[in-house]
Design an enzyme around this catalytic site. Structure first.
Site, PDB file in Angstrom:
ATOM      1  N   SER A 271       0.822  -1.214   0.000  1.00  0.00           N
ATOM      2  CA  SER A 271       0.000   0.000   0.000  1.00  0.00           C
ATOM      3  C   SER A 271       0.854   1.261   0.000  1.00  0.00           C
ATOM      4  CB  SER A 271      -0.955   0.002   1.191  1.00  0.00           C
ATOM      5  OG  SER A 271      -0.280  -0.185   2.410  1.00  0.00           O
ATOM      6  N   HIS A 301      -2.034  -8.773   2.028  1.00  0.00           N
ATOM      7  CA  HIS A 301      -1.677  -7.508   2.697  1.00  0.00           C
ATOM      8  C   HIS A 301      -2.709  -7.161   3.763  1.00  0.00           C
ATOM      9  CE1 HIS A 301       0.153  -3.786   3.529  1.00  0.00           C
ATOM     10  NE2 HIS A 301      -0.187  -3.062   2.465  1.00  0.00           N
ATOM     11  N   HIS A 347       6.873 -12.484   9.345  1.00  0.00           N
ATOM     12  CA  HIS A 347       6.868 -11.174   8.695  1.00  0.00           C
ATOM     13  C   HIS A 347       8.013 -11.123   7.702  1.00  0.00           C
ATOM     14  CE1 HIS A 347       7.220  -6.790   8.188  1.00  0.00           C
ATOM     15  NE2 HIS A 347       5.942  -6.770   8.525  1.00  0.00           N
ATOM     16  N   ARG A 356       3.987  -3.793  17.326  1.00  0.00           N
ATOM     17  CA  ARG A 356       2.577  -3.424  17.182  1.00  0.00           C
ATOM     18  C   ARG A 356       1.686  -4.483  17.826  1.00  0.00           C
ATOM     19  NH1 ARG A 356       2.239  -2.860  10.846  1.00  0.00           N
ATOM     20  NH2 ARG A 356       3.303  -4.875  11.127  1.00  0.00           N
ATOM     21  N   ASP A 402      -1.234  -8.451  12.810  1.00  0.00           N
ATOM     22  CA  ASP A 402      -2.527  -9.021  12.439  1.00  0.00           C
ATOM     23  C   ASP A 402      -2.989 -10.109  13.393  1.00  0.00           C
ATOM     24  OD1 ASP A 402      -2.791  -7.467  10.017  1.00  0.00           O
ATOM     25  OD2 ASP A 402      -1.218  -8.729   9.177  1.00  0.00           O
TER      26      ASP A 402
END
Length: 465
Positions: A271, A301, A347, A356, A402
């Site tokens: 993105s 994504h 990742h 995160r 996620d």
């Protein structure tokens, strides 16, 4: 880039910014974001010139053929100022870790999570804003938040079966109708001034996203007429209100954290890179970010968080809500033996637990420690890395962002999984918009990397060992 060179470049940039600093506390009136940016641009132009003069002919190292076939993984090819991702320590926003941002950025009255307005100021300027500056930014965005009636009609005419991300991209593209940059470019604006209408478009883009997202949510999932933005409230509160959750203070706090940690993740992800690429053609920020959204909509994504939630629910239905560690371990192995991945783990860059993820885990420990799904996520966190290491399935067996976000949203009743990527998109606008402003301020050229065919590569190396 070597760590030493990266540190030298970052220190040079910080020094250049500091030389022109005019801190709000020493002035009668704190400068606006645009005023502060105008102060910073001349020094940063000179900083880039000096960096290129000193290092422009130096090499990052060899490019491997495998990198061309492997999605350009790890290939140094972009300048992205807002954030840098380190494999060991995770993301830094303008040099600051997530915990440092949580500590330093202004908060809402009675809140403990950073306001995204402050994070945007940091991404654009490299500086921590005052509470006054953040409040002014909240008011500015609220004043810019309305969307054209024809965009409202476009969204209202979309069938509820059209994916929310498709509607999101459609609406953002349509905002191009009123682009300040497109109009200024058509009128022959000087290149050195490109950043000014780009800034206005970027501010309008971010400001209008809650109204777009709220309208999509209510059209697709119900909820009645869209309420009005409150001019004296912050961005996250207004987004929560438009989604129907303003009466849940913890959810508002979650949105503040969510937007902050999802805002930027350096420039190589799909993105971010897409927005930068399309913007390099001097497409305005609305067109550039609409392209970003189309990349974010991909299952590799932005859809990953809902894939995690689906996997967790399947696990619960199979082994129950309070499974033993052994039952969880066996289910993870069954996933791997079926040729599937464990969603939310691993990742492309990180080699440690995603900070995160940890920020969201700390939020859950504070606000929802007894939530059954959170307990399962915590249990998995203690089991999956060892299984993945044993299976040899991942260079990084640790959880990413996620693995947690869907569980938090579900806890507060937002269980419409197809909408999760829209929230991700609202967040990612902050990082893309900040970089688009700087790209135009620094005169970044159109991107044009070199490509090769397989036959050309074979011919290139046919007589070489």
């Amino acid at each position: 880039m070597s760590s030493a060179l990266r540190s030298a470049v970052q220190q040079s940039r910080r020094s250049a910014l500091a030389r022109t600093a005019r801190f709000a506390s020493t002035s009668a009136k704190a400068p606006t974001l645009k005023e502060r940016l105008a102060d910073l641009i001349p020094a940063e132009i000179e900083n880039v010139k000096a960096t290129r003069a000193a290092h422009g002919k130096k090499s990052f190292g060899p490019v491997l053929v495998d990198q061309l076939y492997g999605g350009m993984r790890g290939l140094p090819a972009l300048i992205w100022d807002g954030s840098v991702l380190d494999a060991e320590e995770g993301i830094r926003f303008r040099g600051k870790t997530i915990p440092e941002c949580q500590e330093a950025l202004p908060k809402a009255p009675g809140g403990s999570e950073p306001l995204p307005e402050g994070l945007f100021w940091l991404l654009v300027t490299g500086e921590i804003p005052t509470q006054e500056q953040v409040n002014a930014l909240s008011k500015d965005w609220a004043a810019r938040s309305s969307i054209p009636s024809f965009v409202e009609e476009l969204l209202d005419r979309c069938p509820p079966t059209l994916h929310p991300m498709s509607q999101f991209s459609l609406a953002v593209t349509a905002l191009n109708h009123d682009s300040a940059f497109a109009k200024a470019y058509a009128q022959g604006i000087s290149k050195k001034d490109y950043w000014q209408p780009t800034f206005e478009d970027a501010m309008d883009l971010i400001a209008k996203l809650p109204n777009i997202a709220g309208r999509i949510f209510r059209n697709v999932y119900g909820g009645g007429k869209l309420p009005a933005i409150e001019a004296d409230k912050d961005y996250s509160y207004n987004l929560a209100k438009l989604l129907g959750y303003a009466d849940k203070p913890e959810f508002v706090e979650l949105l503040r954290l969510y937007i902050t940690i999802h805002s930027d993740h350096e420039g190589g992800n799909v993105s971010a890179h897409t927005g930068k690429l399309v913007g390099s053609a001097l497409s305005d920020p609305f067109l550039a970010f609409a392209a970003s959204l189309n990349g974010l909509a991909g299952p590799l994504h932005g859809l990953a968080n809902q894939e995690v939630l689906v996997w967790l629910r399947k696990m619960q239905s199979k082994i129950g809500e309070n499974p033993t560690d052994e039952a969880v371990r066996e289910y993870v192995w069954s996933t791997l033996k079926a040729g599937q991945v464990v969603p939310g783990y691993g990742h492309a860059v990180l080699r440690k637990t995603d900070p995160r993820y940890m920020a969201q885990r700390e939020f859950a420990l504070k606000h929802l420690p007894n939530d059954p799904m959170f307990k399962l996520v915590s249990q998995i966190y203690n089991i999956v890395p060892n299984v993945l290491l044993e299976a040899g399935k991942a260079k990084n067996p640790w959880p990413n962002v996620d693995a947690h976000s869907g569980v938090l949203l579900t806890h507060y009743g937002l269980d419409q999984m197809n909408f999760y990527t829209v929230l991700f998109g609202v967040s990612r606008a902050f990082g893309v918009a900040a970089q688009l402003i700087w790209d135009r301020a620094l005169g970044a050229p159109i991107e044009r990397p070199k490509s090769y065919s397989t036959e050309a590569i074979k011919k290139m190396f046919q007589d070489k060992q």
